[in-house]
Design a protein around this motif. Structure first.
Motif, mmCIF file in Angstrom:
data_model
loop_
_atom_site.group_PDB
_atom_site.id
_atom_site.type_symbol
_atom_site.label_atom_id
_atom_site.label_comp_id
_atom_site.label_asym_id
_atom_site.label_seq_id
_atom_site.Cartn_x
_atom_site.Cartn_y
_atom_site.Cartn_z
ATOM 1 N N ALA A 64 0.831 -1.206 0.000
ATOM 2 C CA ALA A 64 0.000 0.000 0.000
ATOM 3 C C ALA A 64 0.862 1.251 0.000
ATOM 4 C CB ALA A 64 -0.929 -0.009 1.214
ATOM 5 N N ALA A 65 1.943 1.242 0.773
ATOM 6 C CA ALA A 65 2.841 2.397 0.824
ATOM 7 C C ALA A 65 3.503 2.644 -0.524
ATOM 8 C CB ALA A 65 3.896 2.190 1.904
ATOM 9 N N ALA A 66 3.752 1.580 -1.259
ATOM 10 C CA ALA A 66 4.403 1.719 -2.566
ATOM 11 C C ALA A 66 3.554 2.520 -3.536
ATOM 12 C CB ALA A 66 4.707 0.337 -3.141
ATOM 13 N N ARG A 67 2.242 2.508 -3.363
ATOM 14 C CA ARG A 67 1.381 3.261 -4.275
ATOM 15 C C ARG A 67 1.642 4.766 -4.184
ATOM 16 N NH1 ARG A 67 -2.275 -1.050 -3.027
ATOM 17 N NH2 ARG A 67 -3.260 0.041 -1.284
ATOM 18 N N THR A 68 1.972 5.238 -2.989
ATOM 19 C CA THR A 68 2.299 6.658 -2.844
ATOM 20 C C THR A 68 3.600 6.989 -3.555
ATOM 21 O OG1 THR A 68 1.149 6.800 -0.719
ATOM 22 C CG2 THR A 68 2.794 8.492 -1.183
ATOM 23 N N LEU A 69 4.593 6.121 -3.433
ATOM 24 C CA LEU A 69 5.860 6.346 -4.120
ATOM 25 C C LEU A 69 5.662 6.354 -5.629
ATOM 26 C CD1 LEU A 69 8.910 6.748 -3.737
ATOM 27 C CD2 LEU A 69 9.177 4.257 -3.905
ATOM 28 N N ALA A 70 4.788 5.500 -6.138
ATOM 29 C CA ALA A 70 4.508 5.476 -7.569
ATOM 30 C C ALA A 70 3.878 6.793 -8.019
ATOM 31 C CB ALA A 70 3.592 4.308 -7.910
ATOM 32 N N ALA A 71 2.948 7.309 -7.214
ATOM 33 C CA ALA A 71 2.301 8.580 -7.560
ATOM 34 C C ALA A 71 3.310 9.722 -7.547
ATOM 35 C CB ALA A 71 1.165 8.862 -6.585
ATOM 36 N N VAL A 72 4.208 9.726 -6.568
ATOM 37 C CA VAL A 72 5.242 10.754 -6.492
ATOM 38 C C VAL A 72 6.179 10.652 -7.702
ATOM 39 C CG1 VAL A 72 7.323 11.415 -5.217
ATOM 40 C CG2 VAL A 72 5.177 11.060 -3.994
ATOM 41 N N THR A 73 6.501 9.441 -8.102
ATOM 42 C CA THR A 73 7.363 9.236 -9.272
ATOM 43 C C THR A 73 6.736 9.827 -10.520
ATOM 44 O OG1 THR A 73 8.305 7.208 -8.322
ATOM 45 C CG2 THR A 73 8.488 7.498 -10.715
ATOM 46 N N ARG A 74 5.443 9.595 -10.706
ATOM 47 C CA ARG A 74 4.764 10.152 -11.878
ATOM 48 C C ARG A 74 4.748 11.685 -11.835
ATOM 49 N NH1 ARG A 74 1.841 5.133 -11.608
ATOM 50 N NH2 ARG A 74 0.517 5.881 -9.903
ATOM 51 N N THR A 75 4.534 12.240 -10.647
ATOM 52 C CA THR A 75 4.555 13.697 -10.504
ATOM 53 C C THR A 75 5.927 14.262 -10.856
ATOM 54 O OG1 THR A 75 2.854 13.658 -8.772
ATOM 55 C CG2 THR A 75 4.271 15.604 -8.883
ATOM 56 N N ALA A 76 6.980 13.615 -10.359
ATOM 57 C CA ALA A 76 8.341 14.073 -10.648
ATOM 58 C C ALA A 76 8.627 14.009 -12.147
ATOM 59 C CB ALA A 76 9.350 13.223 -9.877
ATOM 60 N N ARG A 77 8.185 12.956 -12.805
ATOM 61 C CA ARG A 77 8.404 12.839 -14.241
ATOM 62 C C ARG A 77 7.732 13.987 -14.987
ATOM 63 N NH1 ARG A 77 7.294 6.309 -15.133
ATOM 64 N NH2 ARG A 77 9.241 5.574 -14.147
ATOM 65 N N ASP A 78 6.504 14.320 -14.597
ATOM 66 C CA ASP A 78 5.775 15.386 -15.274
ATOM 67 C C ASP A 78 6.435 16.749 -15.049
ATOM 68 O OD1 ASP A 78 3.935 13.568 -16.224
ATOM 69 O OD2 ASP A 78 2.471 13.938 -14.630
ATOM 70 N N LEU A 79 6.838 17.031 -13.814
ATOM 71 C CA LEU A 79 7.392 18.334 -13.489
ATOM 72 C C LEU A 79 8.783 18.549 -14.079
ATOM 73 C CD1 LEU A 79 6.317 18.811 -9.758
ATOM 74 C CD2 LEU A 79 5.382 19.940 -11.772
ATOM 75 N N LEU A 80 9.568 17.481 -14.174
ATOM 76 C CA LEU A 80 10.958 17.615 -14.605
ATOM 77 C C LEU A 80 11.180 17.240 -16.060
ATOM 78 C CD1 LEU A 80 12.780 16.173 -11.457
ATOM 79 C CD2 LEU A 80 12.365 18.567 -12.050
ATOM 80 N N ARG A 81 10.126 16.862 -16.742
ATOM 81 C CA ARG A 81 10.299 16.438 -18.140
ATOM 82 C C ARG A 81 10.891 17.573 -18.966
ATOM 83 N NH1 ARG A 81 5.833 14.228 -18.623
ATOM 84 N NH2 ARG A 81 6.520 12.072 -18.396
ATOM 85 N N GLY A 82 11.990 17.275 -19.643
ATOM 86 C CA GLY A 82 12.651 18.265 -20.473
ATOM 87 C C GLY A 82 13.542 19.229 -19.717
ATOM 88 N N ARG A 83 13.630 19.081 -18.384
ATOM 89 C CA ARG A 83 14.421 20.017 -17.591
ATOM 90 C C ARG A 83 15.697 19.380 -17.042
ATOM 91 N NH1 ARG A 83 10.638 22.003 -12.972
ATOM 92 N NH2 ARG A 83 12.438 23.310 -12.517
ATOM 93 N N GLY A 84 15.805 18.061 -17.130
ATOM 94 C CA GLY A 84 16.953 17.397 -16.519
ATOM 95 C C GLY A 84 16.776 17.309 -15.022
ATOM 96 N N GLY A 85 17.878 17.067 -14.333
ATOM 97 C CA GLY A 85 17.834 17.015 -12.883
ATOM 98 C C GLY A 85 17.609 15.624 -12.326
ATOM 99 N N LEU A 86 17.630 15.553 -11.007
ATOM 100 C CA LEU A 86 17.446 14.309 -10.279
ATOM 101 C C LEU A 86 16.297 14.480 -9.299
ATOM 102 C CD1 LEU A 86 21.186 13.601 -9.361
ATOM 103 C CD2 LEU A 86 19.873 12.557 -11.225
ATOM 104 N N ALA A 87 15.616 13.377 -8.989
ATOM 105 C CA ALA A 87 14.510 13.414 -8.033
ATOM 106 C C ALA A 87 14.676 12.283 -7.024
ATOM 107 C CB ALA A 87 13.166 13.285 -8.751
ATOM 108 N N PHE A 88 14.329 12.578 -5.771
ATOM 109 C CA PHE A 88 14.465 11.627 -4.674
ATOM 110 C C PHE A 88 13.220 11.692 -3.780
ATOM 111 C CE2 PHE A 88 18.605 13.041 -5.956
ATOM 112 C CZ PHE A 88 19.444 11.941 -5.851
ATOM 113 N N ALA A 89 12.948 10.591 -3.100
ATOM 114 C CA ALA A 89 11.882 10.563 -2.096
ATOM 115 C C ALA A 89 12.440 9.954 -0.821
ATOM 116 C CB ALA A 89 10.689 9.748 -2.586
ATOM 117 N N TYR A 90 11.894 10.391 0.314
ATOM 118 C CA TYR A 90 12.343 9.848 1.590
ATOM 119 C C TYR A 90 11.386 8.732 2.008
ATOM 120 C CZ TYR A 90 13.968 9.359 6.337
ATOM 121 O OH TYR A 90 14.480 8.830 7.508
ATOM 122 N N VAL A 91 11.938 7.543 2.169
ATOM 123 C CA VAL A 91 11.166 6.383 2.625
ATOM 124 C C VAL A 91 11.834 5.887 3.905
ATOM 125 C CG1 VAL A 91 10.265 4.100 2.053
ATOM 126 C CG2 VAL A 91 10.567 5.809 0.238
ATOM 127 N N GLY A 92 11.342 6.349 5.042
ATOM 128 C CA GLY A 92 11.962 6.014 6.316
ATOM 129 C C GLY A 92 11.657 4.612 6.791
#
Length: 214
Positions: A64-92
């Motif tokens: 269930a927790a993985a579903r949130t990480l998947a949603a965050v991944t899709r958001t990062a892809r949309d926001l950074l598309r064509g801009r380069g850069g790196l994206a990270f999430a904190y999973v404690g």
């Protein structure tokens, strides 16, 4: 344990090096990679590590927790598309959905530096006149740290808080911009501290165009 220790070329003249503290996972920005499958693999791998260390996990909670990480991944892809850069999430913890993600951009061009300076000088303070601004010294160079609150225009959308960092590298052209956001406002100080610790691991160095890395 470092989950990420990568050197990634963002432009021919820059090399960004990040040694993320424990708990941070890199988000796969490749659209060809299924975000749900990748997030599930990340959480299940962390769960296996915890079990091998003598802990216990609830497999249903992990998935269930993985579903949130998947949603965050899709958001990062949309926001950074064509801009380069790196994206990270904190999973404690593998059973706990991520509450924090960030991206890091580093570019040598003058127009990127102008955009970054305008964002920190004008846009962020205009959006939150009460934002907290501090000058900090980071390994990547002198920086400005801004903690602000964002009230979305969409009715019903959650209020977000975040830390943004603008670095003027000592030995490289351009700017480094780190941006983070979270909606768990009750844990703001804790999450801001995690971002600060991450920022202290970011370094950037100049690489001659067409040359070799030092």
């Amino acid at each position: 344990m470092d989950l990420v220790n990568d050197a990634v070329d963002l432009e021919p003249e820059l090399e960004l090096v990040v040694e993320a503290p424990a708990g941070w996972v890199v988000l796969d920005r490749d659209d060809a990679v299924d975000a749900d499958e990748h997030a599930l693999a990340v959480h299940r791998s962390l769960a296996e590590d915890l079990v091998h260390a003598g802990g216990r996990v609830d497999p249903a909670a992990v998935d269930a927790a993985a579903r949130t990480l998947a949603a965050v991944t899709r958001t990062a892809r949309d926001l950074l598309r064509g801009r380069g850069g790196l994206a990270f999430a904190y999973v404690g913890h593998p059973e706990v959905p991520t509450a924090l993600w960030l991206d890091v951009l580093a570019r040598p061009e003058d127009d990127f530096a102008a955009w970054a300076d305008h964002r920190f000088d004008v846009e962020i303070p205009a959006a939150d006149p009460r934002c907290e601004v501090h000058a900090v010294d980071l390994p990547a160079g002198p920086a400005r740290r801004v903690r602000s609150t964002t009230v979305p225009d969409d009715v019903g959308a959650p209020v977000a808080e975040g830390v943004d960092v603008l670095v003027r590298p000592d030995r490289a052209p351009g700017r480094v911009v780190l941006s983070s956001r979270w909606t768990a406002l009750a844990h703001g100080d804790l999450l801001a501290g995690l971002v600060d610790a991450f920022a202290r691991t970011v370094r950037v160095r100049s690489v001659p165009a067409g040359g070799t890395r030092p």
